[in-house]
Enzyme design. Structure first.
Site, short mmCIF file in Angstrom:
data_model
loop_
_atom_site.label_atom_id
_atom_site.label_comp_id
_atom_site.label_asym_id
_atom_site.label_seq_id
_atom_site.Cartn_x
_atom_site.Cartn_y
_atom_site.Cartn_z
N TRP A 20 19.84 -20.32 -13.83
CA TRP A 20 20.65 -20.31 -12.61
C TRP A 20 21.78 -21.33 -12.64
O TRP A 20 22.56 -21.39 -11.70
CB TRP A 20 19.77 -20.48 -11.36
CG TRP A 20 18.79 -21.63 -11.39
CD1 TRP A 20 19.02 -22.88 -11.84
CD2 TRP A 20 17.44 -21.59 -10.94
NE1 TRP A 20 17.90 -23.64 -11.68
CE2 TRP A 20 16.91 -22.88 -11.12
CE3 TRP A 20 16.62 -20.60 -10.37
CZ2 TRP A 20 15.60 -23.22 -10.79
CZ3 TRP A 20 15.32 -20.94 -10.03
CH2 TRP A 20 14.81 -22.23 -10.25
N LYS A 31 21.12 -22.76 -7.21
CA LYS A 31 20.53 -23.53 -6.11
C LYS A 31 21.56 -24.41 -5.42
O LYS A 31 21.58 -25.63 -5.58
CB LYS A 31 19.37 -24.37 -6.64
CG LYS A 31 18.30 -23.52 -7.32
CD LYS A 31 16.96 -24.20 -7.33
CE LYS A 31 16.92 -25.36 -8.29
NZ LYS A 31 15.64 -26.09 -8.21
N ARG A 62 23.62 -23.03 -16.08
CA ARG A 62 24.51 -22.74 -17.20
C ARG A 62 24.71 -21.24 -17.35
O ARG A 62 25.79 -20.77 -17.69
CB ARG A 62 23.92 -23.32 -18.49
CG ARG A 62 23.97 -24.81 -18.50
CD ARG A 62 23.11 -25.40 -19.59
NE ARG A 62 21.75 -25.64 -19.15
CZ ARG A 62 20.91 -26.48 -19.74
NH1 ARG A 62 21.29 -27.13 -20.81
NH2 ARG A 62 19.70 -26.66 -19.28
N ASN A 80 22.34 -30.30 -19.89
CA ASN A 80 21.64 -29.96 -18.66
C ASN A 80 22.22 -30.64 -17.43
O ASN A 80 23.15 -31.44 -17.52
CB ASN A 80 20.14 -30.27 -18.80
CG ASN A 80 19.89 -31.76 -18.97
OD1 ASN A 80 20.69 -32.58 -18.52
ND2 ASN A 80 18.78 -32.10 -19.61
N CYS A 83 19.43 -19.92 -20.02
CA CYS A 83 19.33 -21.36 -20.29
C CYS A 83 17.86 -21.69 -20.04
O CYS A 83 17.01 -21.05 -20.64
CB CYS A 83 20.28 -22.15 -19.42
SG CYS A 83 20.28 -21.71 -17.68
N SER A 84 17.55 -22.62 -19.18
CA SER A 84 16.15 -22.86 -18.89
C SER A 84 15.68 -21.93 -17.78
O SER A 84 14.90 -21.03 -18.00
CB SER A 84 15.93 -24.32 -18.49
OG SER A 84 16.24 -25.16 -19.58
N ASP A 85 16.20 -22.14 -16.59
CA ASP A 85 15.81 -21.30 -15.47
C ASP A 85 16.80 -20.17 -15.21
O ASP A 85 16.55 -19.29 -14.41
CB ASP A 85 15.65 -22.15 -14.21
CG ASP A 85 14.43 -23.05 -14.30
OD1 ASP A 85 13.41 -22.59 -14.86
OD2 ASP A 85 14.50 -24.21 -13.86
#
Lengths: 652, 525
Positions: A340, A378, A342, A273, A336-338
């Site tokens: 944006w 971001k 990875r 991460n 991935c998580s969000d």
């Protein structure tokens, strides 16, 4: 500017970062509204943009003054010694204020004025058209369509307005799926492979927790796999390490349960991460910044930082993705998580490996606009454009550029752009000089009215694209197979010296083959032009006189190489001008004589010869050449005896 | 008689010539009736042969084994090799010390040739002719030789034309535990100094190691007896430690691992890059003393046949532009490695895949070539030769059809009658059509001293040797070709433009002449 207390400090010393002998340059430091400027005694200027400053540090006072160390986001580190502590303190405080903007409007982009008129500004922003790009990929088509679900950013704030989804995915499915995905980032098309009819899709993690499921989301994935007639199985790539994904389940997030989704193959690829990446880079920079570093400390530091391991992990993930698409014709959903960081890395690298268009200068811009800017990487948070949460900072985009650089090293002819292009983009991602990378998502950018108030970077890069062109680029590189298959065995990954030591000249090769080849290939184009012109000129002359023509033929039978417009790298042992050229010698001697004897008349051929010689080199050592010419001339038989005698007179 | 079938024999011999590397190790294993032979070559390549028929396979394996471990030098390939090309210039006589000395004597008369060692009796590892200070007679040399390890008294290695400073090399002095001195040695060493000038002794061992050497009869120059000299210790690793380093490095490079940490830690554990940095640093130091400090330098380690030569030869590459040409580099190798008595036969016997411990094996020469490559990499336009030239030299040092690198010193070479019985590598290399392959198209004579960076970030693994067989190089080769094409095309265009310009100027001159004659005739009228 209210933050600037001192605008100019004299007798400041700039220390060499790696020299052990404490070499330094004295000069004057200026503080402007946008830049810190150092002009040394040799009038060399070092400009540092305030936005590039990542950290300023005041070290304990020494006998020679107050040391000030400035670390930049482009990995420049400068070490000043300011004679008076008060000045140092003032500059330190000013820089602290200036380097951290509180609001977007304070960023350089809003004051930067490149002297473009409004229509140029608008045109600049229109240079990259993503709708056009999707058309190039072949969508909309029978399987994929443009969805208006997010036209007003109602479903997902961090996605762009225009999204492509399978035709069979109805609005309720989209809405339902988005509610089951973190930040509403439901699966959408990122890249469509025309030949294989396979799609690369992207999304965020599902809110599955330990057991939750969502029929709409399951339908959404099914729609994606059905939109691919070549392979009904689709891959779901979770780019996180399995452990992280499992930990997310406790927070009501997680990953897809293979039992609930039909025809999917689920795969973790284990990219760490943003926090791990941030500290990895930190460690890398600590090691590479050490003075008097030993080889083993460097290698073990490189290993301990884990940086190259992470770079390899990202590229390995992209290779996995590409294999699924190219070999199995399977569609792949990446998250991935969000979705944006990875996800952007893997999707964009995958597309770069699959599609040679992204290996052109324009195509690379499109790729960044699509997978990074529009899909809401971001940039503002990751590059710390505003004074924000330091935990949000992460070199995700830098890693992407480094992966691309590694590919250019393995495939030197596959890319239209060169390393300088990557470095320049990296520079501007942090410079906040252009509007492209400001903000965290499209919605925010629209609210900031960036297209009216700032300029786009891309037209400026295109204007100077000569600098960024790879002289070895072969557009037809593996024509039938635009696919790149990089070798990702560990030894292929190297420390990117030109990125992390870009400003430490002492570490670079003293001569650059690449620059030479670039100059040469540029010069070749010029020479081709010259030849055309000369050919026309000769043709013209031929028409004029037949007698001359005969002589020309005699001449061309023994073409003596005359080096004119000699490029610097060919100066070698050749004399500055051709000594065997009787015409030049003749002209020069004549000129010399006329000067000496103060004769007024200057024959016309002399003028043309002189003209040519001045073209050669503006500061050419006239005396030397005259001497050489005359010396040489005493043995030249081509010239009439009469003139020969007069030369000898000149030597005396 | 060897039980090869003719086809295989042909294949093998052709490979021998083509890759110019004799096989060195083979191991066989069997799967069903197909036998597999794995051949590990000295140029680090690994080849696997699958051979049907167990007996045949065994025969071939034992033949290869026998052929790759010959006992006698005179049975080696160079003694059977007959060249397929015409010798233009005999490499054996291309670099005679007398010729080299002629150049030197045109700049200074402070040196002379000494034939004291012409029958190799004073120093078995020195050539018959050496260059020594003019003021030192052979009698003194004889006494000095006794005082230096292996008789290797200080001789001239390099004369820096720019400021007249010199680099000497020798072996350690035999001071022993009781601090023996030798006035003749002091006289010889001091004879190289200008009045009032100081010199530097660069000892390639750590101070500790140098002190320990005294117990074995060796030692170092003591300040009391050499007051005009400052001694600097620069530790350069030697012998089996280097060999282990090479073995580890090659092992790491052959590991097609996807584990980044393992690769980096193996690379680190090999210490190879550390040794590169050590050697380059010492060479830079020597060059600095000469060029920047204006001081003369004496370099030695223990025997003066390994690390000493690395330092003296690299310092010359840094200082002397001549050494960066092909001829100059060959001459440097002849002077500083072959004639200086680097024991090639002992050091370059088995290369990296040796399974038996070779006592004297060490990649000293390969390290030197690697260092040259590092400098070449940093100054890609300052060398007349290219990477391929260095790789070729590496291959030939370990296995060659030429006799150049056979034997351990000139003494052994003359006993083997190599000049009469074998071909010189230089005879082959220096043919115009071969030279083409070794030339660097970007070469631009650079008369300056070139200082390489020794920062770890600036040093790179020599992929052309160590990863040569482990990764696909097609794309890199094609890029290289394209680069050459651009350079050639550039030359072609320049020539064309120039000849066209000249053509135009010629016609303009004709015009002008005509007009001048008109003017003249008008004036006459």
């Amino acid at each position: 500017m209210e933050h600037i207390r001192t605008t100019k400090v004299e007798h400041v010393k700039l220390l060499d970062r790696f020299s052990t002998s404490n070499k330094s340059l004295a000069g004057t430091l200026y503080l402007t509204a946008t830049h810190l400027l150092f002009i040394d005694a040799n009038q060399r200027e070092t400009w540092i943009l305030h936005h590039h400053i990542a950290a300023v540090e005041k070290l304990p006072l020494t006998t020679s003054g107050c040391p000030l160390v400035i670390q930049c986001k482009n990995f420049r580190i400068v070490h000043f010694v300011v004679p008076r502590e008060r000045d140092c303190h003032d500059i330190y405080n000013s820089l602290l204020q200036l380097s951290k903007a509180a609001k977007y409007e304070d960023l350089y982009a809003f004051s930067y004025n490149p002297k473009q008129n409004e229509s140029e500004q608008v045109k600049g922003w229109q240079l990259i058209d993503l709708a056009e790009e999707y058309k190039r990929m072949g969508v909309p088509n029978d399987y994929w369509q443009l969805s208006d679900a997010n036209r007003d950013y109602k479903i997902c704030e961090t996605y762009p307005r225009e999204l492509y989804v399978p035709r069979t995915a109805s609005k309720p499915i989209i809405v339902g799926s988005s509610k089951f995905r973190s930040k509403g980032r439901f699966p959408v098309l990122s890249y469509y492979h025309k030949d294989k009819k396979a799609a690369i899709c992207r999304c965020s993690q599902p809110l599955s927790g330990f057991s939750a499921r969502c029929l709409e989301d399951e339908h959404m994935l099914q729609a994606i796999s059905k939109a691919n007639p070549s392979n009904r199985y689709m891959y779901v790539m979770d780019t996180r390490p399995k452990l992280n994904a499992m930990a997310n389940r406790a927070a009501g997030k997680g990953y897809e349960n293979e039992d609930n989704y039909s025809n999917i193959r689920f795969q973790f690829v284990g990219i760490e991460n943003i926090h791990v990446m941030r500290s990895s880079l930190q460690k890398l920079l600590e090691v590479s910044g050490t003075k008097g570093l030993s080889v083993n400390d460097f290698l073990s530091g490189l290993e301990n930082s884990g940086w190259l391991r992470h770079i390899k992990a990202v590229l390995d993930a992209a290779v996995f993705l590409v294999k699924a698409v190219a070999v199995e014709s399977a569609s792949v959903l990446v998250h991935c998580s969000d979705g944006w960081d990875r996800t952007s890395q893997v999707c964009s690298l995958g597309a770069l490996l699959l599609d040679s268009y992204y290996r052109t200068i324009k195509g690379f811009m499109v790729l960044i606009e699509k997978d990074w800017i529009s899909f809401g990487h971001k940039f503002s948070d990751r590059c710390c454009q505003l004074d924000g949460d330091p935990k949000e900072i992460s070199p995700v985009f830098t890693q992407f550029l480094e992966c691309v650089w590694n590919l250019t090293e393995q495939f030197p002819q596959a890319f239209e752009y060169n390393e300088a292009f990557l470095l320049q983009i990296h520079e501007h991602v942090h410079s906040c000089q252009f509007g492209n990378f400001l903000g965290n998502c499209q919605k925010e950018r629209e609210e900031l009215k960036l297209k009216e108030k700032t300029y786009s970077l891309w037209p400026f890069l295109l204007d100077e694209q000569k600098k960024y062109q790879n002289p070895l680029y072969k557009p037809s590189f593996s024509p039938n197979l635009t696919l790149l298959e990089p070798n990702t065995v560990s030894f292929n990954f190297k420390f990117w010296r030109n990125m992390y030591h870009q400003f430490d000249r002492s570490m670079h090769p003293r001569q650059s083959v690449y620059d030479l080849i670039m100059d040469m290939s540029e010069q070749n184009k010029q020479l081709e032009e010259d030849i055309k012109q000369l050919e026309a000129k000769i043709k013209q002359k031929r028409g004029r006189s037949d007698a001359v023509l005969v002589k020309e033929h005699q001449q061309s039978a023994h073409p003596a190489p005359v080096m004119l417009k000699t490029p610097p790298f060919f100066k070698k042992d050749q004399p500055l001008i051709p000594l065997n050229d009787a015409v030049l010698i003749f002209a020069f001697a004549q000129w010399c004589l006329t000067r000496l004897q103060r004769e007024v008349s200057v024959p016309c051929q002399l003028l043309s010869a002189l003209h040519l010689l001045y073209q050669l080199d503006s500061d050419f050592p006239l005396k030397n050449i005259l001497y050489k010419l005359v010396l040489y001339h005493t043995s030249e038989t081509n010239i009439t005896d009469n003139i020969g005698k007069r030369y000898q007179f000149v030597i005396v | 008689t060897l039980p090869f079938n003719s086809h295989l024999l042909l294949f093998l011999t052709s490979f021998l010539a083509a890759a110019s590397s004799s096989f060195f190790m083979s191991c066989s294993r069997f799967l069903g009736s197909v036998g597999t032979i794995i051949i590990k070559c000295k140029d680090l390549r690994i080849i696997q042969l699958d051979i049907p028929g167990m007996e045949e396979c065994l025969n071939i394996a034992s033949s290869i084994e026998a052929l790759s471990t010959l006992d006698s030098v005179t049975l080696m390939y160079p003694f059977f090799y007959r060249p397929m090309f015409e010798i233009v210039e005999d490499g054996w006589s291309a670099f005679l010390p007398e010729k080299e000395f002629e150049v030197l004597s045109s700049v200074t008369d402070e040196w002379r040739l000494s034939y004291i060692n012409k029958d190799f009796s004073i120093c078995p590892s020195y050539p018959p002719v050496v260059i020594v200070p003019r003021s030192i007679d052979d009698e003194t040399l004889q006494k000095v030789a006794v005082y230096r390890h292996g008789g290797r008294f200080p001789v001239l290695s390099y004369y820096h034309k720019k400021n007249g400073m010199v680099m000497m090399r020798s072996s350690q002095p035999l001071t022993g535990t009781n601090g023996r001195r030798c006035k003749e040695d002091e006289k010889l060493v001091n004879a190289t100094l200008r009045p009032g000038k100081r010199g530097y002794i660069i000892d390639t061992r750590s101070l500790n190691a140098a002190q320990q050497a005294r117990a074995k009869g060796g030692g170092f120059e003591q300040e009391v007896y050499y007051p005009q000299w400052r001694r600097i210790h620069r530790c350069i690793e030697r012998f089996n430690i280097l060999q282990e380093s090479l073995i580890k490095l090659v092992e790491a490079c052959n590991d097609q691992s996807h584990n980044m940490d393992r690769w980096l830690s193996k690379l680190e554990a090999s210490n190879w890059m550390t040794y590169i940095k050590e050697i380059l640093t010492a060479a830079c130091l020597a060059a600095q003393c000469i060029d920047r400090e204006g001081a003369s330098v004496l370099v030695h380690g223990t025997e003066g046949t390994d690390s000493t030569l690395q330092v003296t030869s690299l310092a010359q590459i840094i200082l002397d532009p001549d050494c960066r040409t092909i001829q100059g580099f060959e001459s440097l190798l002849v002077r500083e490695w072959l004639q200086a008595g680097h024991p090639f036969q002992q050091r370059c016997a088995q290369s990296a895949y040796s399974n038996s411990k070779q006592k004297f094996e060490a990649p000293v020469f390969l390290l030197f070539l690697d260092c040259v490559w590092q400098i070449l990499h940093q100054f890609p336009c300052s060398f007349e030769f290219n990477e391929h030239f260095l790789v070729t030299l590496f291959e030939h040092a370990y296995a060659s059809q030429f006799g150049t690198f056979l034997g351990n010193n000139e003494n052994e070479r003359s006993k083997l009658k190599l000049q009469q019985k074998t071909m010189s590598l230089w005879s082959w290399v220096n043919q115009p059509e071969e030279l083409k392959n070794f030339q660097n198209p970007l070469f631009e004579a650079n008369s300056l001293v070139i200082w390489p960076s020794v920062a770890p970030q600036s040093l790179q693994l020599w992929e052309g040797v160590f990863l040569r067989w482990n990764r696909p190089s097609r794309f890199l080769d094609e890029a290289e070709e394209e680069m050459r094409r651009i350079i050639d095309y550039n030359r072609f265009l320049l020539d064309k433009v120039n000849s066209m310009r000249k053509q135009i100027m010629q016609t303009e001159t004709e015009d002008g002449m005509d007009r001048m004659q008109e003017v003249d005739s008008a004036a006459n009228v």
